[in-house]
Design a protein around this motif. Structure first.
Motif, PDB file in Angstrom:
ATOM      1  N   GLY A  81       1.491   6.754   4.263  1.00 43.07           N
ATOM      2  CA  GLY A  81       2.675   6.496   5.079  1.00 43.07           C
ATOM      3  C   GLY A  81       2.430   5.533   6.213  1.00 43.07           C
ATOM      4  O   GLY A  81       3.362   4.886   6.688  1.00 43.07           O
ATOM      5  N   VAL A  82       1.176   5.412   6.657  1.00 44.30           N
ATOM      6  CA  VAL A  82       0.856   4.451   7.721  1.00 44.30           C
ATOM      7  C   VAL A  82       1.289   3.047   7.303  1.00 44.30           C
ATOM      8  O   VAL A  82       1.739   2.250   8.125  1.00 44.30           O
ATOM      9  CB  VAL A  82      -0.655   4.484   8.042  1.00 44.30           C
ATOM     10  CG1 VAL A  82      -1.020   3.400   9.053  1.00 44.30           C
ATOM     11  CG2 VAL A  82      -1.053   5.852   8.564  1.00 44.30           C
ATOM     12  N   GLY A  83       1.172   2.751   5.991  1.00 42.30           N
ATOM     13  CA  GLY A  83       1.575   1.429   5.498  1.00 42.30           C
ATOM     14  C   GLY A  83       3.050   1.167   5.701  1.00 42.30           C
ATOM     15  O   GLY A  83       3.457   0.054   6.042  1.00 42.30           O
ATOM     16  N   GLY A  84       3.895   2.174   5.530  1.00 44.36           N
ATOM     17  CA  GLY A  84       5.326   2.008   5.759  1.00 44.36           C
ATOM     18  C   GLY A  84       5.692   2.044   7.222  1.00 44.36           C
ATOM     19  O   GLY A  84       6.696   1.463   7.636  1.00 44.36           O
ATOM     20  N   LEU A  96      -7.263   2.487   9.407  1.00 46.46           N
ATOM     21  CA  LEU A  96      -6.930   3.856   8.998  1.00 46.46           C
ATOM     22  C   LEU A  96      -6.519   3.920   7.529  1.00 46.46           C
ATOM     23  O   LEU A  96      -6.836   4.890   6.832  1.00 46.46           O
ATOM     24  CB  LEU A  96      -5.794   4.403   9.877  1.00 46.46           C
ATOM     25  CG  LEU A  96      -6.137   4.690  11.348  1.00 46.46           C
ATOM     26  CD1 LEU A  96      -4.894   5.117  12.114  1.00 46.46           C
ATOM     27  CD2 LEU A  96      -7.212   5.779  11.445  1.00 46.46           C
ATOM     28  N   LEU A  97      -5.821   2.906   7.040  1.00 45.49           N
ATOM     29  CA  LEU A  97      -5.353   2.910   5.658  1.00 45.49           C
ATOM     30  C   LEU A  97      -6.493   2.843   4.647  1.00 45.49           C
ATOM     31  O   LEU A  97      -6.328   3.258   3.489  1.00 45.49           O
ATOM     32  CB  LEU A  97      -4.387   1.739   5.421  1.00 45.49           C
ATOM     33  CG  LEU A  97      -2.944   1.953   5.866  1.00 45.49           C
ATOM     34  CD1 LEU A  97      -2.158   0.655   5.806  1.00 45.49           C
ATOM     35  CD2 LEU A  97      -2.258   3.018   5.007  1.00 45.49           C
ATOM     36  N   ILE A 151       0.832  -1.208   0.000  1.00 45.70           N
ATOM     37  CA  ILE A 151       0.000   0.000   0.000  1.00 45.70           C
ATOM     38  C   ILE A 151       0.865   1.256   0.000  1.00 45.70           C
ATOM     39  O   ILE A 151       0.524   2.273  -0.611  1.00 45.70           O
ATOM     40  CB  ILE A 151      -0.948  -0.023   1.218  1.00 45.70           C
ATOM     41  CG1 ILE A 151      -1.970  -1.148   1.047  1.00 45.70           C
ATOM     42  CG2 ILE A 151      -1.649   1.315   1.411  1.00 45.70           C
ATOM     43  CD1 ILE A 151      -2.812  -1.410   2.257  1.00 45.70           C
ATOM     44  N   TRP A 152       2.003   1.170   0.662  1.00 45.41           N
ATOM     45  CA  TRP A 152       2.907   2.318   0.792  1.00 45.41           C
ATOM     46  C   TRP A 152       3.329   2.873  -0.574  1.00 45.41           C
ATOM     47  O   TRP A 152       3.559   4.073  -0.737  1.00 45.41           O
ATOM     48  CB  TRP A 152       4.133   1.884   1.589  1.00 45.41           C
ATOM     49  CG  TRP A 152       4.927   2.992   2.198  1.00 45.41           C
ATOM     50  CD1 TRP A 152       4.521   4.263   2.467  1.00 45.41           C
ATOM     51  CD2 TRP A 152       6.286   2.904   2.643  1.00 45.41           C
ATOM     52  NE1 TRP A 152       5.531   4.980   3.060  1.00 45.41           N
ATOM     53  CE2 TRP A 152       6.632   4.168   3.183  1.00 45.41           C
ATOM     54  CE3 TRP A 152       7.228   1.900   2.669  1.00 45.41           C
ATOM     55  CZ2 TRP A 152       7.877   4.447   3.725  1.00 45.41           C
ATOM     56  CZ3 TRP A 152       8.480   2.161   3.205  1.00 45.41           C
ATOM     57  CH2 TRP A 152       8.796   3.421   3.722  1.00 45.41           C
ATOM     58  N   ILE A 205       5.988  -6.386  -5.121  1.00 44.31           N
ATOM     59  CA  ILE A 205       4.711  -6.958  -5.539  1.00 44.31           C
ATOM     60  C   ILE A 205       3.813  -5.892  -6.146  1.00 44.31           C
ATOM     61  O   ILE A 205       3.225  -6.074  -7.219  1.00 44.31           O
ATOM     62  CB  ILE A 205       4.015  -7.645  -4.351  1.00 44.31           C
ATOM     63  CG1 ILE A 205       4.834  -8.850  -3.892  1.00 44.31           C
ATOM     64  CG2 ILE A 205       2.595  -8.071  -4.725  1.00 44.31           C
ATOM     65  CD1 ILE A 205       4.312  -9.509  -2.628  1.00 44.31           C
ATOM     66  N   SER A 206       3.710  -4.750  -5.456  1.00 44.35           N
ATOM     67  CA  SER A 206       2.885  -3.663  -5.993  1.00 44.35           C
ATOM     68  C   SER A 206       3.477  -3.079  -7.276  1.00 44.35           C
ATOM     69  O   SER A 206       2.753  -2.784  -8.229  1.00 44.35           O
ATOM     70  CB  SER A 206       2.727  -2.548  -4.963  1.00 44.35           C
ATOM     71  OG  SER A 206       1.614  -2.774  -4.140  1.00 44.35           O
TER      72      SER A 206
END
Length: 504
Positions: free
Chosen positions: A104-107, A79-80, A20-21, A142-143
């Protein structure tokens, strides 16, 4: 059962977080077709998610200790969902900036696992465990390659919405498989920060991770465009080469952790930064594609090993403040991925090449090598000091003139003379007058001939009490073989000798 699944569960959580990041950078070619993005703003847009992803690593690492990894991952994934949905509906550059910031929450979830997982394993496995977890950064790869393939079929907006489904799935998985009974540490965050911020090792590790993880992120971001523009490779070839770099760095992260468990971690870091220094110089001179590929692969291996080793060291040195220390170090690593792409873009716009950027990497790596060597010898000195201070034997060190230069706490305990009272004097302060001059003459003849002497000797304490000690005197020599100091170690054997006399 629940405890056994934490490593694979939290590693997959990290994979999703990193996927997601990098949503925006992965789909940027498709997004640009619908949204006007100024060419000079692209680097900022791709770097924006790194900012919050770095800063939030401190509170997420802390709260992983306070409320447990299960709740932190759950809250993070909930949250994401908001920025992911917002980006899927974005229609302007500003929308992407806002959504990207909160991606940034993903990272940031990286600091959760490196804080939580060591609780489930003995110290001798922490490096390997954190290395396995850190391999979750494969989510960026992957992304980077799956998202564009899907976007060609259903469009970038629907591709982004697919991430919402993944988030929902992982929310459910964490509800049922997350550890509700994880050991909690509830020291206030301010106290934890106070306990670590003055420790120079924290900032050394932060610098090292800034370089190793930062270079991993920087190469991931800049390689595709660089390979196309500098070597005229097609986009697919450039993408595959970048995928190879990510894969190499990811695979070698658990290898680095495992090596950190088996060998001296600081020696490994010396090797990492030595290789970095040489490889960066190689890349600075823009060699052929073959040499450039070799240089990048070497950087990828070194980055992976370095990342794994560093997160072996952090919980080792900061066991009680692991959450906040992991957060700060990983934050600096995240910021290390923010600045290099911008710096490289700026240097390229000014000079038309990346050589200066690589030379800067080489210089910083060389400085880091010097710091690691300094840390190693500092640790050895500290160990020697701890042994000196904690041993039960009295220790007295004199120069060749016979003047006392240092004593240990046991010396004071056994003789009554404090350090200040002893330093600058001679061993005569302990003389009992029970031995003749010939005794001392024979002692020094033995030291000069053999480099040491040991035996029984009567000495006097500060309070006038005479005691029998077993004394060892050793000469310390320099490279030329000359005596430079003498070290005496002794033990009070008066009681032992008295007991022997009573038994006989």
């Amino acid at each position: 059962m629940i405890k056994k699944v934490q490593l694979p569960l939290q590693t997959m959580n990290l994979v999703l977080g990193f996927m997601i990041w990098v949503i925006i950078s992965s789909l940027l070619p498709f997004i640009k077709e619908d949204i006007d993005i100024p060419a000079d703003k692209i680097a900022i847009l791709t770097a924006i998610p790194v900012v919050l992803g770095s800063i939030l690593r401190i509170p997420l690492g802390y709260y992983a200790n306070v409320i447990g990894a299960r709740l932190v991952f759950l809250i993070s994934f909930v949250l994401l969902m908001f920025p992911v949905f917002y980006i899927s509906e974005a229609s302007s550059y500003i929308d992407l900036i806002i959504g990207g910031l909160f991606l940034g929450v993903g990272g940031a979830v990286f600091s959760v696992g490196v804080t939580s997982l060591p609780k489930y394993y003995p110290k001798e496995k922490h490096g390997f465990v954190n290395g396995i977890y850190g391999a979750g950064n494969i989510g960026t790869a992957i992304s980077t390659f799956a998202a564009p393939m899907i976007a060609t079929q259903i469009g970038w907006s629907l591709t982004v919405k697919l991430y919402l489904i993944l988030l929902l799935v992982f929310i459910v998985i964490n509800i049922f498989l997350g550890d509700k009974h994880e050991v909690k540490v509830k020291t206030p965050i301010i106290e934890q920060i106070k306990g670590v911020w003055k420790n120079d090792k924290l900032w050394f590790f932060s610098l090292f991770y800034f370089i190793t993880f930062g270079s991993f992120v920087a190469f991931t971001v800049y390689l595709p465009n660089f390979l196309v523009s500098n070597f005229e490779l097609d986009k697919v070839d450039a993408g595959l080469r970048t995928a190879g770099f990510i894969a190499v760095a990811t695979v070698f992260r658990p290898v680095g952790g495992w090596l950190g468990d088996k060998f001296q971690p600081l020696f490994l870091l010396m090797g990492v930064f030595s290789v970095y220094t040489i490889a960066a110089i190689l890349l600075a001179f823009s060699p052929s594609i073959m040499l450039y590929t070799i240089g990048c692969i070497v950087i990828g291996i070194s980055a992976g090993i370095g990342n794994g080793v560093i997160f072996k060291l952090v919980p080792f040195y900061f066991n009680k403040q692991a959450g906040i220390a992991n957060g700060i170090v990983s934050m600096m690593g995240g910021l290390g991925g923010f600045f290099p792409p911008l710096l490289l873009a700026t240097i390229f716009s000014i000079t038309g090449q990346y050589s200066i950027g690589f030379m800067l990497l080489s210089s910083v790596s060389l400085a880091s090598l010097v710091l690691v060597v300094f840390m190693y010898y500092q640790d050895r000195l500290k160990l020697a000091q701890e042994v000196f201070k904690s041993t039960g034997q009295g220790i007295m060190v004199t120069n060749t003139a016979g003047t006392i230069v240092t004593v240990n706490p046991s010396f004071t305990q056994l003789t009554g003379f404090s350090e200040d009272e002893a330093i600058g004097k001679t061993p005569r302060i302990l003389k009992s007058n029970r031995q003749e001059k010939a005794f001392y003459d024979e002692m020094w003849k033995c030291i000069q001939k053999d480099g040491m002497w040991q035996g029984e000797i009567w000495n006097t304490k500060k309070n006038g009490e005479v005691f029998l000690e077993w004394l060892n005197i050793s000469a310390v020599k320099d490279e030329t073989g000359e005596d430079v100091r003498y070290v005496g170690t002794f033990t009070d054997i008066t009681e032992h000798r008295t007991n022997e006399g009573n038994q006989s």
